[in-house]
Every structure is written in C-alpha cells, then in structure tokens.
Write a protein that holds these residues in place. Structure first.
Motif, PDB file in Angstrom:
ATOM      1  N   ALA A  85      18.359  35.401  34.773  1.00 32.83           N
ATOM      2  CA  ALA A  85      18.836  36.328  33.747  1.00 32.83           C
ATOM      3  C   ALA A  85      19.713  37.418  34.361  1.00 32.83           C
ATOM      4  N   GLU A  86      19.369  37.858  35.579  1.00 33.74           N
ATOM      5  CA  GLU A  86      20.178  38.886  36.253  1.00 33.74           C
ATOM      6  C   GLU A  86      21.549  38.341  36.672  1.00 33.74           C
ATOM      7  N   LEU A  87      21.590  37.066  36.999  1.00 33.82           N
ATOM      8  CA  LEU A  87      22.849  36.460  37.425  1.00 33.82           C
ATOM      9  C   LEU A  87      23.702  36.003  36.256  1.00 33.82           C
ATOM     10  N   ALA A  88      23.107  35.850  35.079  1.00 27.44           N
ATOM     11  CA  ALA A  88      23.831  35.307  33.933  1.00 27.44           C
ATOM     12  C   ALA A  88      24.840  36.312  33.395  1.00 27.44           C
TER      13      ALA A  88
ATOM     14  N   ASP B 149      25.711  35.575  27.820  1.00 26.85           N
ATOM     15  CA  ASP B 149      24.922  34.334  27.847  1.00 26.85           C
ATOM     16  C   ASP B 149      23.426  34.605  27.964  1.00 26.85           C
ATOM     17  N   ARG B 150      23.038  35.852  28.139  1.00 25.95           N
ATOM     18  CA  ARG B 150      21.616  36.124  28.435  1.00 25.95           C
ATOM     19  C   ARG B 150      20.706  35.802  27.266  1.00 25.95           C
ATOM     20  N   ALA B 151      21.120  36.051  26.055  1.00 24.73           N
ATOM     21  CA  ALA B 151      20.277  35.740  24.888  1.00 24.73           C
ATOM     22  C   ALA B 151      20.068  34.233  24.783  1.00 24.73           C
ATOM     23  N   ALA B 152      21.155  33.454  24.970  1.00 20.16           N
ATOM     24  CA  ALA B 152      21.036  31.996  24.893  1.00 20.16           C
ATOM     25  C   ALA B 152      20.188  31.474  26.042  1.00 20.16           C
TER      26      ALA B 152
ATOM     27  N   LEU C 279      26.298  30.686  45.113  1.00 22.36           N
ATOM     28  CA  LEU C 279      25.961  31.953  44.467  1.00 22.36           C
ATOM     29  C   LEU C 279      25.993  33.144  45.401  1.00 22.36           C
ATOM     30  N   GLY C 280      25.992  32.904  46.686  1.00 17.23           N
ATOM     31  CA  GLY C 280      26.074  34.014  47.615  1.00 17.23           C
ATOM     32  C   GLY C 280      24.728  34.685  47.859  1.00 17.23           C
TER      33      GLY C 280
ATOM     34  N   LEU D  98      26.864  31.846  35.603  1.00 15.61           N
ATOM     35  CA  LEU D  98      26.159  32.626  36.612  1.00 15.61           C
ATOM     36  C   LEU D  98      27.157  33.309  37.544  1.00 15.61           C
ATOM     37  N   ARG D  99      26.785  34.528  37.955  1.00 15.22           N
ATOM     38  CA  ARG D  99      27.649  35.284  38.850  1.00 15.22           C
ATOM     39  C   ARG D  99      27.538  34.747  40.266  1.00 15.22           C
TER      40      ARG D  99
END
Length: 397
Positions: free
Chosen positions: A51-54, A58-61, A40-41, A82-83
């Motif tokens: 949630a910030e990385l999603a 996809d955030r609601a799910a 993920l870095g 995820l970012r």
C-alpha cells in the motif's frame, strides 16, 4: 535437512528472474527475489507495504483486491502501479494466493502495458492530430507497414490523383505489389526496415514524389515495429524547377551574346585583330576578353592584336595588371599586342600601380595603332636587296 531447504529457498529467491515476494497478511514485504529488489529499489529491502508503494490513485483498488485475496482460498489477480527506486510508478500485474496456514501471501509481479487515462487521452489526441494532418494536406499520401511489410494504414488526399481510395491497400503486402517496380527505380524496399530513415525522389504513376520512409519504434524505443511512409506530390515544384532552369539557360545564352557584342573582336586587316572596349572595364570582363582574344589569335593566325580603350572611362585597380598580362600572353602566342586610346585617368591608374610598362606598345588612337601594324607588316614583307657591285658598262662601239 531444514537448513538445506532454507539454502535452496534462498538460492531460488536470489536466482529466479521473476518478481517474487512473500508478504504478511497485512501486505508488508517479508521476502523478495533479487529481481524484485532490483526493480523496486531500497523500498523492497526495508519491508515496506504494498500500500505504501502503490500509486495514491490505486490504493483503494489495492485494498479491495487484498481483502479478496486474504479471504479467498485460491489465487487472485489484480493490477497496481508500484513506485520503483527512481520514484516512478510502474504498472504491474499481480498474481498471489494465501499460504496454507493463512499466515503469509505468496505472489509474483509482472510488467504490464496497462495505459493510464492520461496516457490514453494523450494517445487519442496524437491520433486526432495525425488524422487532421493527413486529411488536410493536399498532394500527400501516408501509409504504414508492419514488420512483415503488410499495410495497416493507407490515407491521404493525394490518393485520388493515382485513382485510389482511402485505405485502398490496407492488408496488402508491399513487397508483393511494389518490390519489382521499386527495384527498377533503384529503391530497395527491404532497406526501409533497417531502422534508419530513407528518402527517395522518383516518378510513379506519372507523378513526381518526395518519399520518406521512417522507422516505427516499439515500447522500448527500439526500431522494428514497422515503417511509416509519407509521400508528397512535387510535380508542380518539378515543373517550376524545370522552367527556372530553362530561363537560367536562356539568360546565360543572352549574357554570352551581350558579352560578345560588348567586346567584339574584329579582323580589320589580314593578320590584324582589334578589340574595341566601351564603358567600364572590370576584372570579370577583362578575364572574358583575355580568353576570347587569345582563342581568336590562334584561330586567325593573327600577328597583331589591338586593344582599343578609346571608349573606356574607368578601370578598377586590377584591370591594369590584367592588361599587362594579356599583352604578355599575346606575345607568347607569337603576336604583338598594341594598346590604343588610353584616357588620362586610365593612364594615371596604371602608373599609380607601379607596373612595368616598358614593354607595352601604346598608340595614341586606333588609327595610329593600325598604321603601326600595317607599316610593320609591310616592312617585314618587303624583299631584301642584297648589296652587290654594279655591272660594268659596255664600251661604246
């Protein structure tokens, strides 16, 4: 004792190859294994929330799945993109559960092959494009082989020519069916799976094929997923090629006849050859003449060779030097070369080149050249009379 446990826990997070994390009940990353940090870095090092990385879609799910996780007593699994450190969103599957004191969440992430709707749409479009090509290209057969050489795709309009139907050999092992026949044709089917493209042009079922064997690549872009083969019926092209070759051979034969007719070598006298040349003489024609004339001199054991240029109006600048070379070559064979009937403009061209023509035997016309050759041979053949004193006269009786 507690310090030893913390040291072991730290070593575990550092050495474990899995993507492990400990998160707060709100989803903030508290601890991450080195493998997860690498995947993920910097975000995994700065306590970012899942949630910030999603991915925004996809955030609601993720929020719904996290709510279930916080309320559940057992593990909960869900998928999320995820970012990573490069900014790309990686599809991952998550398996997590709440700690016994319900203060934190333990979880692991794994890479997944989940296909997005956009990717699925693009895949379907590519499949339709491929099917359209196979269905509409005449004289073509396409088949796919898995890593074990088992056929999983067999289509093409060219199948009807060899008496097969669509999908006829699906499920068959290519080695078992064609290995022996391929080896007879000099084709190693096993080499098709070496990760490189192979091309063959051979005849099977009475049809000439142009066959391409192309490696299939896996999700990582590495060869080894099998082979796709495309075969084109080139029988008609082969037929046209054969006809063209036959026509070219006929044209070459005709050109040889024309060259022979345009530069006929005639034996006008025993030991005398003449070569009448007509029209425009270029370097190519002169080279052909040289080969033919020299061969004829050897064959006929000729003593004289007459180049009759009476009918030649134009020569290029290289021909004059070729004529000098030809006469020199004739002399080396033990014969004499005579040039007859040179036109004024041809003579000017030869003089303008500054060539040494002092050794060149030239005659006004063919008749003069023949007279010269015949007289020379007659003198050479006349018996020599040795000088001797006259016999004494007998006295009269």
């Amino acid at each position: 004792m507690e310090s030893d446990s913390n040291a072991l826990l730290g070593e575990f997070f550092a050495g474990c190859p899995d993507l492990l994390f400990v998160a707060s009940a709100e989803g903030a990353l508290l601890h991450a294994s080195d493998a997860l940090r690498e995947a993920l870095g910097p975000a995994a090092l700065q306590g970012a929330t899942l949630a910030e990385l999603a991915h925004p879609d996809d955030r609601a799910a993720l929020a719904e799945a996290w709510s279930r996780l916080v309320a559940a007593d057992g593990p909960v699994s869900f998928r999320v993109r995820l970012r990573d450190g490069s900014g790309a969103h990686r599809p991952l599957s998550c398996n997590a559960r709440r700690s016994s004191d319900r203060g934190v969440v333990f979880g692991t992430l794994r890479a997944t092959t989940e296909v997005t709707e956009e990717e699925l749409k693009a895949f379907r479009l590519k499949a339709r494009m491929f099917d359209a090509i196979v269905e509409h290209l005449d004289d073509t057969v396409v088949w796919g082989l898995d890593p074990d050489a088992v056929c999983f795709y067999h289509e093409g309009k060219g199948l009807a020519k060899i008496g097969l139907k669509s999908g006829h050999l699906v499920g068959a092992n290519w080695f078992e069916i064609f290995d022996d026949e391929a080896r007879k044709a000099g084709i190693d089917l096993h080499a098709w799976f070496d990760g490189t493209t192979h091309r063959h042009r051979d005849e099977f079922f009475g049809i000439h094929w142009d066959l391409w064997a192309i490696p299939l690549r896996d999700d990582r872009g590495e060869p080894g997923a099998g082979v796709v083969c495309v075969s084109f019926d080139i029988t008609e092209a082969k037929r046209v090629e054969k006809e063209l070759r036959t026509q070219l051979q006929q044209i070459e034969a005709q050109q040889r006849v024309i060259r022979d007719l345009s530069t006929p070598i005639i034996e006008v006298w025993d030991g005398v050859l003449t070569l009448p040349m007509v029209g425009t003489v270029d370097s190519v024609r002169t080279a052909d003449v040289m080969d033919s004339l020299l061969s004829k001199i050897v064959e006929k054991q000729a003593r004289y060779a007459i180049l009759d240029l009476t009918g030649v109006e134009v020569v290029d600048t290289k021909v004059a030097s070729h004529i000098i070379e030809l006469v020199t070559a004739i002399r080396l064979l033990g014969a004499e070369g005579i040039v007859a009937g040179i036109k004024p403009n041809v003579a000017q061209t030869m003089v303008a080149l500054g060539l040494d023509m002092s050794q060149l035997n030239t005659q006004r016309n063919l008749r003069a050249a023949l007279n010269h050759a015949i007289r020379s041979m007659t003198r050479a053949q006349a018996p020599s009379v040795a000088a001797s004193p006259a016999p004494a006269e007998k006295p009269a009786p």
